[in-house]
Design a protein around this motif. Structure first.
Motif, short mmCIF file in Angstrom:
data_model
loop_
_atom_site.label_atom_id
_atom_site.label_comp_id
_atom_site.label_asym_id
_atom_site.label_seq_id
_atom_site.Cartn_x
_atom_site.Cartn_y
_atom_site.Cartn_z
N SER A 184 -8.65 -14.34 -1.78
CA SER A 184 -9.61 -14.75 -2.81
C SER A 184 -11.02 -14.28 -2.50
O SER A 184 -11.84 -14.11 -3.40
CB SER A 184 -9.62 -16.27 -2.95
N SER A 208 -1.75 -22.68 -7.82
CA SER A 208 -2.48 -21.55 -7.24
C SER A 208 -2.29 -20.29 -8.09
O SER A 208 -3.25 -19.56 -8.35
CB SER A 208 -2.00 -21.30 -5.81
N TRP A 237 -5.08 -17.93 -10.60
CA TRP A 237 -5.26 -16.47 -10.70
C TRP A 237 -5.07 -15.99 -12.13
O TRP A 237 -5.80 -15.13 -12.61
CB TRP A 237 -4.29 -15.75 -9.78
N SER A 254 0.70 -15.18 -5.45
CA SER A 254 0.38 -16.58 -5.33
C SER A 254 1.53 -17.48 -5.79
O SER A 254 1.68 -18.59 -5.30
CB SER A 254 -0.88 -16.89 -6.14
N MET A 298 -12.41 -20.02 -5.58
CA MET A 298 -10.95 -19.90 -5.40
C MET A 298 -10.59 -20.02 -3.92
O MET A 298 -9.61 -20.67 -3.56
CB MET A 298 -10.45 -18.59 -5.98
N ALA A 299 -11.39 -19.39 -3.06
CA ALA A 299 -11.13 -19.46 -1.62
C ALA A 299 -11.32 -20.89 -1.11
O ALA A 299 -10.53 -21.37 -0.30
CB ALA A 299 -12.06 -18.50 -0.88
N ASN A 326 -8.25 -23.02 -2.17
CA ASN A 326 -7.06 -22.70 -1.36
C ASN A 326 -7.22 -23.16 0.08
O ASN A 326 -6.26 -23.61 0.71
CB ASN A 326 -6.75 -21.20 -1.43
N GLY A 347 -14.87 -15.54 -6.40
CA GLY A 347 -14.08 -15.65 -5.18
C GLY A 347 -14.34 -16.87 -4.34
O GLY A 347 -13.41 -17.43 -3.75
N CYS A 394 -6.59 -9.80 -10.76
CA CYS A 394 -6.15 -11.21 -10.72
C CYS A 394 -4.69 -11.35 -11.10
O CYS A 394 -3.94 -12.09 -10.46
CB CYS A 394 -7.00 -12.04 -11.68
#
Length: 121
Positions: free
Chosen positions: A110, A17, A21, A48, A79-80, A83, A76, A41
């Motif tokens: 994110s 994770s 970033w 993270s 990445m969201a 996760n 975003g 980031c």
């Protein structure tokens, strides 16, 4: 307890994770226009890597909203989504729920990182 949680987190998913970033920040910093995004980031890469004992406070105004919309469209959402998926997998077991919650926290970050600040508990 935070130390143990952070060490386990780092070994069991936090490294990946955090590196997401860092990679995102490196790509954003290629252009002059992307440097503010890249710096954001890098700031959240530390969270993270070691999330236990920290929380995120959201704020900001119109400028943060506009920049967050650009961020969401370009970077975003994936990445969201990543996760969120990892967080759901961790929440399958009772022992993994604290890790899943941390992934959900990072997924929310994110989506809109601008205007957010990291606060130590």
């Amino acid at each position: 307890m935070r130390l143990i949680g952070n060490i386990l987190w780092f070994l069991l998913g936090g490294f990946v994770s955090g590196m997401a970033w860092v990679l995102s920040g490196a790509v954003w910093c290629i252009t002059i226009i992307g440097i503010p995004y890249g710096l954001q980031c890098f700031k959240f890469a530390g969270l993270s890597f070691w999330p236990f004992g920290r929380r995120i406070e959201y704020g900001g105004g119109a400028v943060s909203f506009i920049v967050n919309v650009i961020w969401f469209l370009l970077n975003g959402w994936w990445m969201a989504l990543g996760n969120l998926a990892i967080g759901c997998v961790w929440c399958i077991t009772i022992i993994g729920i604290p890790f899943g919650i941390q992934f959900f926290k990072i997924a929310k970050l994110s989506l809109s990182p601008f205007g957010a600040t990291i606060v130590r508990d």
